[in-house]
Design a protein around this motif. Structure first.
Motif, PDB file in Angstrom:
ATOM      1  N   ILE A 154      38.656  38.441  57.144  1.00 23.05           N
ATOM      2  CA  ILE A 154      38.640  38.345  55.674  1.00 23.05           C
ATOM      3  C   ILE A 154      39.869  39.019  55.081  1.00 23.05           C
ATOM      4  O   ILE A 154      40.544  38.458  54.205  1.00 23.05           O
ATOM      5  CB  ILE A 154      37.357  38.980  55.101  1.00 23.05           C
ATOM      6  N   LYS A 155      40.176  40.196  55.568  1.00 26.28           N
ATOM      7  CA  LYS A 155      41.330  40.933  55.049  1.00 26.28           C
ATOM      8  C   LYS A 155      42.629  40.177  55.317  1.00 26.28           C
ATOM      9  O   LYS A 155      43.512  40.093  54.458  1.00 26.28           O
ATOM     10  CB  LYS A 155      41.391  42.325  55.677  1.00 26.28           C
ATOM     11  N   ALA A 156      42.745  39.608  56.509  1.00 23.37           N
ATOM     12  CA  ALA A 156      43.962  38.876  56.868  1.00 23.37           C
ATOM     13  C   ALA A 156      44.120  37.596  56.040  1.00 23.37           C
ATOM     14  O   ALA A 156      45.243  37.147  55.797  1.00 23.37           O
ATOM     15  CB  ALA A 156      43.941  38.538  58.355  1.00 23.37           C
ATOM     16  N   CYS A 157      43.002  37.030  55.606  1.00 21.02           N
ATOM     17  CA  CYS A 157      43.024  35.737  54.890  1.00 21.02           C
ATOM     18  C   CYS A 157      42.705  35.880  53.401  1.00 21.02           C
ATOM     19  O   CYS A 157      42.366  34.885  52.741  1.00 21.02           O
ATOM     20  CB  CYS A 157      42.032  34.775  55.533  1.00 21.02           C
ATOM     21  N   LYS A 158      42.787  37.077  52.881  1.00 22.27           N
ATOM     22  CA  LYS A 158      42.339  37.337  51.503  1.00 22.27           C
ATOM     23  C   LYS A 158      43.029  36.449  50.464  1.00 22.27           C
ATOM     24  O   LYS A 158      42.420  36.062  49.464  1.00 22.27           O
ATOM     25  CB  LYS A 158      42.540  38.799  51.150  1.00 22.27           C
ATOM     26  N   LYS A 159      44.281  36.090  50.692  1.00 22.74           N
ATOM     27  CA  LYS A 159      45.009  35.270  49.715  1.00 22.74           C
ATOM     28  C   LYS A 159      44.502  33.835  49.691  1.00 22.74           C
ATOM     29  O   LYS A 159      44.825  33.072  48.768  1.00 22.74           O
ATOM     30  CB  LYS A 159      46.503  35.293  50.027  1.00 22.74           C
ATOM     31  N   GLU A 160      43.725  33.454  50.697  1.00 21.58           N
ATOM     32  CA  GLU A 160      43.208  32.082  50.769  1.00 21.58           C
ATOM     33  C   GLU A 160      41.914  31.913  49.976  1.00 21.58           C
ATOM     34  O   GLU A 160      41.490  30.792  49.710  1.00 21.58           O
ATOM     35  CB  GLU A 160      42.960  31.691  52.232  1.00 21.58           C
ATOM     36  N   PHE A 161      41.285  33.031  49.609  1.00 19.80           N
ATOM     37  CA  PHE A 161      40.021  32.982  48.871  1.00 19.80           C
ATOM     38  C   PHE A 161      40.291  32.981  47.366  1.00 19.80           C
ATOM     39  O   PHE A 161      40.701  33.994  46.802  1.00 19.80           O
ATOM     40  CB  PHE A 161      39.142  34.191  49.232  1.00 19.80           C
ATOM     41  N   HIS A 162      40.070  31.846  46.712  1.00 18.39           N
ATOM     42  CA  HIS A 162      40.263  31.735  45.271  1.00 18.39           C
ATOM     43  C   HIS A 162      38.911  31.885  44.572  1.00 18.39           C
ATOM     44  O   HIS A 162      38.491  31.032  43.783  1.00 18.39           O
ATOM     45  CB  HIS A 162      40.936  30.407  44.942  1.00 18.39           C
TER      46      HIS A 162
END
Length: 237
Positions: free
Chosen positions: A194-202
């Protein structure tokens, strides 16, 4: 009568465990009432073992969109960051994300952990089969898993459990100990992805519900021992 017997047996090993379906209703309510999450726009992901016995464990499947399947053998989120990114991109507009995760363990009416009676089978079988196989191998102090394409997930599962080998083997109930260790591994990886992909969560929030699924018997409700419930503010990541 049998449900009551299971309730007593489960609570002996997992005192805080509750009926899995009741757990689903309780936490859906918390999401809606306490955190103002629109349940009609929630996409669910699961990181539980691919074992078929886990499918009917909760009512989340009947209420939320999905699930997006993250878990493989043992419940490890083998989809990695690519899978987490894909999940993030599938969430409904103005919606929210929910991840249900954790390993599972069977229990018999007699109190045997790591075993269960599966539908239409007269003999007890392992649950979780992948974890019980890993346990049998880890008992050999010289054993080291070899990563290969033919049995990749099982080998990676066993590799991830190596740091917990002594803790597991020294425990009075090794079946429970290997399940507890697997929960720690899954929980850590879910948070890291989640932390690594945080920018993908809109979205504004990501809800996590982690714990241990406890399989009982055919026709009876399973149990769930909650270890983590959190609603993450994506902006704070």
């Amino acid at each position: 009568m049998l449900q009551r017997k299971f309730d007593q047996t489960v609570k002996k090993h997992f005192p805080n465990a509750k009926d899995a379906k009741d757990t689903s209703i309780h936490y859906l309510g918390k999401m809606h009432i306490e955190h103002n999450i629109d349940i009609s726009k929630v996409l669910m992901a699961t990181s539980v073992c691919s074992d078929d016995i886990n499918v009917p464990s909760t009512t989340f499947f009947n209420v939320l969109f999905g699930p997006f399947i993250m878990g493989g053998l043992g419940g490890i989120p083998f989809v990695g960051q690519t899978g987490m990114t894909a999940f993030a991109h599938h969430i409904p507009d103005n919606g929210s994300a929910f991840i249900f995760y954790g390993p599972h363990i069977g229990i018999t009416p007699e109190g045997h952990l790591g075993k269960m009676y599966r539908p239409r089978q007269e003999e007890m079988g392992n649950s979780c089969g992948a974890l019980m196989l890993a346990l049998s191998r880890l008992k050999n102090k010289d054993y080291e898993p070899t990563i290969n394409d033919e049995d990749y997930q099982q080998m990676k599962l066993e590799e991830s459990l190596l740091p917990y080998r002594e803790e597991i083997l020294n425990h009075e109930n090794q079946q429970k100990a290997i399940t507890e260790a697997t929960y720690k591994i899954i929980d850590k990886q879910i948070h890291e992805h989640i932390k690594a992909c945080k920018k993908e969560f809109h979205v504004d929030t990501i809800t996590l519900l982690g714990g241990i699924v406890i399989n009982t018997d055919y026709g009876l409700d399973d149990y769930f021992d909650v270890r983590n419930f959190e609603v993450i503010d994506v902006k704070s990541l």
